[in-house]
Design an enzyme around this catalytic site. Structure first.
Site, short mmCIF file in Angstrom:
data_model
loop_
_atom_site.label_atom_id
_atom_site.label_comp_id
_atom_site.label_asym_id
_atom_site.label_seq_id
_atom_site.Cartn_x
_atom_site.Cartn_y
_atom_site.Cartn_z
N PRO A 143 0.81 -1.23 0.00
CA PRO A 143 0.00 0.00 0.00
C PRO A 143 0.85 1.28 0.00
CG PRO A 143 -0.93 -1.59 1.53
CD PRO A 143 0.36 -2.18 1.03
N ARG A 283 -16.13 -1.10 -44.17
CA ARG A 283 -17.07 -0.02 -43.85
C ARG A 283 -17.08 1.03 -44.96
NH1 ARG A 283 -21.56 1.66 -41.15
NH2 ARG A 283 -21.38 3.86 -40.51
N GLY A 355 -18.61 4.84 -33.92
CA GLY A 355 -19.48 4.42 -32.80
C GLY A 355 -19.24 2.97 -32.41
N GLU A 378 4.74 -3.38 -13.46
CA GLU A 378 6.19 -3.65 -13.59
C GLU A 378 6.95 -2.33 -13.75
OE1 GLU A 378 7.44 -7.14 -15.52
OE2 GLU A 378 5.67 -8.25 -14.88
C1 LIG Z 1 -3.31 -4.74 -12.98
C2 LIG Z 1 -2.12 -4.61 -12.11
C3 LIG Z 1 -1.37 -5.75 -11.79
C4 LIG Z 1 -0.26 -5.65 -10.94
N1 LIG Z 1 0.44 -6.79 -10.60
C5 LIG Z 1 1.45 -6.71 -9.70
C6 LIG Z 1 2.12 -7.89 -9.25
O1 LIG Z 1 1.84 -9.02 -9.69
N2 LIG Z 1 3.09 -7.77 -8.29
C7 LIG Z 1 3.43 -6.56 -7.76
O2 LIG Z 1 4.31 -6.54 -6.90
N3 LIG Z 1 2.83 -5.41 -8.20
C8 LIG Z 1 1.84 -5.47 -9.13
N4 LIG Z 1 1.21 -4.31 -9.56
C9 LIG Z 1 1.58 -3.03 -8.95
C10 LIG Z 1 2.30 -2.10 -9.91
O3 LIG Z 1 3.59 -2.55 -10.18
C11 LIG Z 1 2.27 -0.71 -9.28
O4 LIG Z 1 0.92 -0.25 -9.39
C12 LIG Z 1 3.21 0.27 -9.96
O5 LIG Z 1 4.54 -0.06 -9.70
C13 LIG Z 1 2.96 1.73 -9.52
O6 LIG Z 1 2.88 1.83 -8.14
P1 LIG Z 1 1.65 2.65 -7.48
O7 LIG Z 1 0.40 2.09 -8.08
O8 LIG Z 1 1.79 2.58 -6.02
O9 LIG Z 1 1.81 4.11 -8.01
P2 LIG Z 1 2.72 5.27 -7.32
O10 LIG Z 1 4.08 4.76 -7.10
O11 LIG Z 1 2.00 5.84 -6.17
O12 LIG Z 1 2.78 6.33 -8.49
C14 LIG Z 1 1.79 7.34 -8.69
C15 LIG Z 1 2.30 8.27 -9.79
O13 LIG Z 1 3.52 8.91 -9.39
C16 LIG Z 1 4.54 8.66 -10.36
N5 LIG Z 1 5.85 8.55 -9.70
C17 LIG Z 1 6.13 7.91 -8.53
N6 LIG Z 1 7.44 7.99 -8.26
C18 LIG Z 1 8.00 8.70 -9.27
C19 LIG Z 1 9.32 9.12 -9.56
N7 LIG Z 1 10.36 8.83 -8.77
N8 LIG Z 1 9.54 9.82 -10.70
C20 LIG Z 1 8.50 10.12 -11.53
N9 LIG Z 1 7.21 9.75 -11.30
C21 LIG Z 1 6.98 9.05 -10.19
C22 LIG Z 1 4.12 7.37 -11.04
O14 LIG Z 1 4.71 7.23 -12.32
C23 LIG Z 1 2.62 7.56 -11.10
O15 LIG Z 1 2.29 8.38 -12.18
C24 LIG Z 1 0.12 -4.39 -10.42
C25 LIG Z 1 -0.62 -3.26 -10.79
C26 LIG Z 1 -1.72 -3.34 -11.59
C27 LIG Z 1 -2.48 -2.10 -11.96
#
Ligand SMILES: Cc1cc2nc3c(=O)[nH]c(=O)nc-3n(C[C@H](O)[C@H](O)[C@H](O)COP(=O)(O)OP(=O)(O)OC[C@H]3O[C@@H](n4cnc5c(N)ncnc54)[C@H](O)[C@@H]3O)c2cc1C
Length: 394
Positions: A143, A283, A355, A378
């Site tokens: 989280p 189309r 559409g 990733e």
């Molecule tokens: C469908 C799905 C499947 C997933 N599966 C896995 C899995 O199997 N295992 C696993 O471990 N994780 C998994 N994830 C997690 C995924 O890797 C993370 O959501 C991702 O790394 C981004 O982390 P966050 O969502 O906490 O976003 P945040 O880190 O909170 O980022 C929010 C925003 O801030 C930007 N940001 C943050 N830090 C920086 C920086 N230093 N420089 C520039 N911009 C920055 C980000 O690019 C983004 O735009 C999954 C996610 C999804 C959506």
């Protein structure tokens, strides 16, 4: 005088790039193409609309040995090249993107254990993943630790020859269906990310609990869940690699994982492109097929041009991995470029269909929903740019 050929060869490590597949690998490609275009494509709509785990697809891939395409034959894998793996994921994603991400993540877990594990660990777990006896899930995100994965808070307390894991993971692909959880947890928080180690936790271990699947915009067949660790006690022999090497194991895994995500994006983009070509021929408006309007044909030409460039970048990263070359930057470039190109392509496919591109009757809107996750997982594409810049200015 500048010798263009020599400088180019220097650039790619004095090796000729050759993306050709062997006869066996071509057979793999054809087999997957047939399976995906006939069976997976037919099931994809129901999988998406009802958020069904693609059980049959995964079973059929396992029967063909394609859950271990690049894993070693010694441990039940097919031992194919990374280029073949990329092609396989592309073909799967063209038909069902959910199936491709499930395949990609379980492979990533198998590869990590194969690369870092002891002989005993490989025989115990890689074989199960390679043969599809079970799936792997990769538990890094939390989280409060997404992009900043090194700040993860899950702890691993060593007690004699046992480890006790406490914490929570979020967004974990395959969690609801996996038998093997590769968990990054910190056994020495005072060392920051250098305290993180990697552990295998098996499915039925007491204290391990998987949450309900997240309600997502797309990739509905790939269930993504939170995973809770409440005093999860495992043998210390489940630690993969040296203590404190977990973060580096995770990053190395992502080097290959990102080639998988780029391939997935290419498959989704390719499906949207092919559908657009066909629709533009069929189309008719103003008494002629819509491809006769330059606005439409140029938009489709643009799709082709960018997808082809993205495919080359992805093949290059895969080829470098096959040659044993460092490919961190190339994987990030391929992942960011291919996912962004494919997102643009799916959006342009909606425009091409008018559409009908917005209708749930056709898969076009699904392509656009599914591709969005590839921009995020990733490592978001901001993080890919960070990796590229870090490599440039190291
Ligand atoms: C469908 C799905 C499947 C997933 N599966 C896995 C899995 O199997 N295992 C696993 O471990 N994780 C998994 N994830 C997690 C995924 O890797 C993370 O959501 C991702 O790394 C981004 O982390 P966050 O969502 O906490 O976003 P945040 O880190 O909170 O980022 C929010 C925003 O801030 C930007 N940001 C943050 N830090 C920086 C920086 N230093 N420089 C520039 N911009 C920055 C980000 O690019 C983004 O735009 C999954 C996610 C999804 C959506």
């Amino acid at each position: 005088m500048c010798d263009i050929k020599t400088s180019y060869l220097e650039l790619i490590g004095k090796a000729i790039m050759d993306f050709n597949l062997s006869e066996d690998e071509k057979l793999i490609q054809e087999t997957i193409k047939d399976l995906a275009s006939s069976k997976f494509a037919a099931r994809a709509d129901k999988i998406d609309k009802e958020s069904l785990f693609p059980e049959e697809n995964i079973k059929e891939l396992a029967e063909l040995g394609m859950l271990g395409t690049i894993l070693d034959p010694e441990y039940g894998g097919a031992g194919a090249s990374t280029i073949t793996y990329s092609v396989v994921l592309e073909e799967i994603a063209k038909a069902c993107a959910s199936t491709s991400v499930i395949t990609s993540v379980t492979t990533m877990v198998g590869l990590a254990i194969q690369r870092e594990g002891t002989e005993e660990q490989k025989e115990k777990w890689v074989t199960k993943i390679a043969t599809g006896e079970t799936l792997g899930s990769f538990c890094l995100t939390e989280p409060t630790a997404g992009s900043d994965a090194g700040s993860l808070k899950t702890t691993a307390t060593i007690e004699g020859d046992e480890v006790v894991i406490n914490g929570q993971k979020l967004w974990i692909t395959n969690a609801a269906h996996a038998g093997i959880f590769l968990v990054m947890a910190n056994e020495n928080p005072s060392l920051g990310h250098k305290g993180i180690s990697a552990f295998v936790v098996e499915k039925d271990t007491p204290g391990l609990q998987v949450g309900a699947p997240e309600k997502k915009m797309g990739l509905n067949g790939s269930h993504t869940c939170a995973v809770f660790f409440d005093n999860v006690r495992i043998p210390l022999e489940n630690r993969i690699g040296d203590p404190g090497k977990g973060f580096s194991i995770a990053l190395k895994s992502l080097d290959t994982g990102r080639i998988g995500i780029a391939s997935q994006a290419l498959g989704i983009g390719q499906a949207a492109f092919e559908a657009s070509v066909n629709y533009a021929k069929e189309r008719e408006q103003f008494g002629k097929p819509i491809h006769k309007f330059q606005a439409v044909s140029f938009r489709i030409a643009e799709m082709k041009m960018k997808l082809e460039a993205a495919q080359l970048l992805t093949r290059k990263a895969a080829w470098m991995r096959d040659k044993g070359m460092k490919h961190t930057m190339e994987s990030s470039m391929a992942k960011a470029f291919a996912t962004e190109v494919a997102s643009e392509v799916t959006q342009n496919a909606i425009k091409t269909f008018g559409g009908m591109g917005f209708s749930k009757e056709l898969p076009i809107e699904r392509y656009h929903r599914d591709i969005q996750a590839t921009l995020l997982y990733e490592g978001t594409n901001d993080i890919q740019r960070l990796v590229i810049a870090k490599n440039l200015f190291a």
